[in-house]
Enzyme design. Structure first.
Site, PDB file in Angstrom:
ATOM      1  N   HIS A 264      32.726  44.185  42.307  1.00  0.00           N
ATOM      2  CA  HIS A 264      33.596  43.742  43.342  1.00  0.00           C
ATOM      3  C   HIS A 264      35.406  44.159  42.541  1.00  0.00           C
ATOM      4  O   HIS A 264      36.113  44.831  43.368  1.00  0.00           O
ATOM      5  CB  HIS A 264      33.483  42.142  43.553  1.00  0.00           C
ATOM      6  CG  HIS A 264      34.553  41.732  44.333  1.00  0.00           C
ATOM      7  ND1 HIS A 264      34.611  42.059  45.746  1.00  0.00           N
ATOM      8  CD2 HIS A 264      35.784  41.044  44.353  1.00  0.00           C
ATOM      9  CE1 HIS A 264      35.575  41.364  46.368  1.00  0.00           C
ATOM     10  NE2 HIS A 264      36.312  40.707  45.518  1.00  0.00           N
ATOM     11  N   ASN A 380      48.644  33.007  29.390  1.00  0.00           N
ATOM     12  CA  ASN A 380      47.990  32.483  30.747  1.00  0.00           C
ATOM     13  C   ASN A 380      49.325  31.423  31.138  1.00  0.00           C
ATOM     14  O   ASN A 380      49.633  31.272  32.144  1.00  0.00           O
ATOM     15  CB  ASN A 380      46.904  31.814  30.916  1.00  0.00           C
ATOM     16  CG  ASN A 380      46.369  31.622  32.246  1.00  0.00           C
ATOM     17  OD1 ASN A 380      45.916  32.341  33.061  1.00  0.00           O
ATOM     18  ND2 ASN A 380      46.423  30.128  32.316  1.00  0.00           N
TER      19      ASN A 380
END
Length: 479
Positions: A264, A380
């Site tokens: 995907h 992050n």
């Protein structure tokens, strides 16, 4: 023709596979049954031989004076009579002395005794032996005293007094049964016991064999539920099998999920790459527009390269069985280096990283792997912090564990999604993560690296806003 043969062969194989567990069950059950039965019969035979060898033999000893006097008095009363009713005599004797009376006609060896089977050994002994002199005979379960011979109606008789037999037990009742019935009972009882024992052994084996076959056919949800609670080796085996099946299911499901996620995630940059190439070809001759689309192609290729590298790293960390290189690591120095490296990226957003340490900590670690995990967490935090904010890194100790906490001032994560934060390709907001250039693999890679160091990584929201990620690591044991 070939189709029919193929179908026939398939049906034959299917039938064979269906019959296989049944044949396996019968085969192993019979083997165990006959092995147990033979062992029990052999043990019973040996026990019988030993019992017969050491069985109590009747012992003759000096006659009991009291018993002898009672018998002599009775013999004088009936001696010389023409007829004597022995049954009445025995009843009166039993009532007066609470003992049994046996009367032997010496000439014919006929014995008048109670009809109870318990007297069989006594009757056999008294018929076989001639006891002219008064004696007391110890049979183990009773004592018998004999009187001198006397005459009744010209026939020679002898009296015997015997203690009452003990109350009959199951064992004594069994002993009194004929030998053929005792052997038949032994065979039947041993047959049933051995069959139950064999079944109790084979049932878990059959269940495990069937479960293994089902898992081999792809039924990964198969579990052994009937025997896993047993408190024996079979229960432990079933429990271990269930753990193995669960781990196998998780690994395969993880592979399938990762494959689906990779497919995907690769589709989007490949689609954009194809579109950029098409636009670049369409604008041949227009240098500025063509360069714009070629730059886009380069950016998408870099994203694909980064994503593939992250996927390979994650796969290697999840499934590598090799021991990584551990050495004594100065964690303070390692975190300081990572903070310095990440500050270059943070400076582009006017974000500053503040490092606080409350002590000096050393642990066994792979420097590169641990630095990569901390860097992913820190990058992050910087990525989702607003401009002109501060990301805080704290290094502390709690009991025998080192706590490395990273605080940011970003939007945080919905509480129901905290557990999913370390799953591959998970994104709280896809559009935002893609705009930031992330692949959704950084925290997953960090988690696997920390797990390899026997630690854990925890995410939690902080108020009023922000996210706190804590890395827990074991301290090095000091020799």
């Amino acid at each position: 023709m070939n189709t029919k043969n193929s179908s026939s062969a398939t049906n034959t194989n299917t039938s064979f596979n269906k019959d296989r567990p049944k044949r396996f069950f019968i085969g192993i059950s019979l083997k165990l049954f006959f092995a147990f039965w033979l062992a029990i019969l052999t043990s019973a035979l040996i026990s019988y031989i030993v019992i017969q060898t050491f069985r109590h033999s009747p012992i003759q000893e000096e006659a009991n004076p009291q018993q002898l006097e009672i018998l002599n008095n009775l013999a004088r009363k009936i001696e010389g009579k023409h007829t004597v009713k022995f049954q009445q005599l025995q009843k009166r004797f039993h009532k007066q002395h609470n003992q049994d009376l046996l009367i032997k006609k010496i000439g014919t060896a006929k014995l008048y005794s109670p009809r109870d089977h318990g007297w069989s050994n006594v009757r056999g002994y008294l018929k076989k032996h001639s006891l002219e002199n008064p004696v007391t005979i110890d049979f183990g379960f009773t004592k018998v005293t004999s009187s001198p011979p006397f005459f009744v109606n010209n026939s020679k008789y002898q009296l015997f007094s015997a203690e009452k037999l003990p109350r009959k037990s199951i064992v004594s009742l069994l002993v009194q049964l004929p030998m053929a019935i005792r052997i038949l009972m032994l065979l039947l009882i041993s047959f049933l016991l051995c069959w139950l024992l064999a079944k109790s052994f084979t049932s878990p084996l059959i269940a495990i064999q069937k479960a293994s076959k089902d898992i081999g056919e792809g039924k990964l949800t198969t579990r052994i539920t009937k025997f896993d609670q047993r408190a024996d080796e079979f229960g432990a085996l079933a429990h271990s099998f269930n753990q193995m099946a669960e781990q196998l299911e998780n690994n395969i499901s993880s592979h399938q999920r990762l494959l689906g996620d990779v497919s995907h995630e690769l589709r989007s940059p490949l689609t954009r790459l194809q579109l950029a190439v098409a636009l670049a070809e369409k604008n041949i001759g227009n240098t500025a527009e063509q360069q714009k689309h070629l730059s886009r192609c380069e950016m998408e290729v870099e994203r694909l390269d980064e994503m593939i590298a992250d996927v390979l790293t994650l796969s290697r960390l999840e499934h590598s069985q090799k021991a990584f290189a551990c050495d004594d690591t100065n964690l303070n120095h390692l975190v300081s280096q990572v903070v310095t490296d990440c500050q270059y990226f943070a400076s582009s957003k006017d974000v500053s990283i503040e490092f606080k340490e409350s002590g000096k900590y050393t642990l066994l670690a792979d420097d590169k792997l641990l630095a990569s995990a901390i860097s992913n967490v820190l990058n992050n935090a910087v990525k989702y912090s607003a401009n002109n904010q501060v990301v805080t890194v704290e290094l502390t100790q709690q009991h025998e564990q080192i706590m490395l906490s990273v605080f940011d001032n970003g939007p945080g994560v919905p509480d129901e999604m905290l557990d999913k934060l370390f799953k591959p390709f998970f994104r709280v907001a896809d559009a935002r993560d893609r705009s930031s250039g992330g692949t959704g693999l950084g925290l997953a890679i960090a988690q696997q690296a920390i797990l390899m160091h026997h630690g854990e990584i925890i995410a939690e929201n902080i108020k009023p806003s922000g996210l706190k990620i804590t890395i827990v690591l074991p301290m090095a044991k000091m020799g």
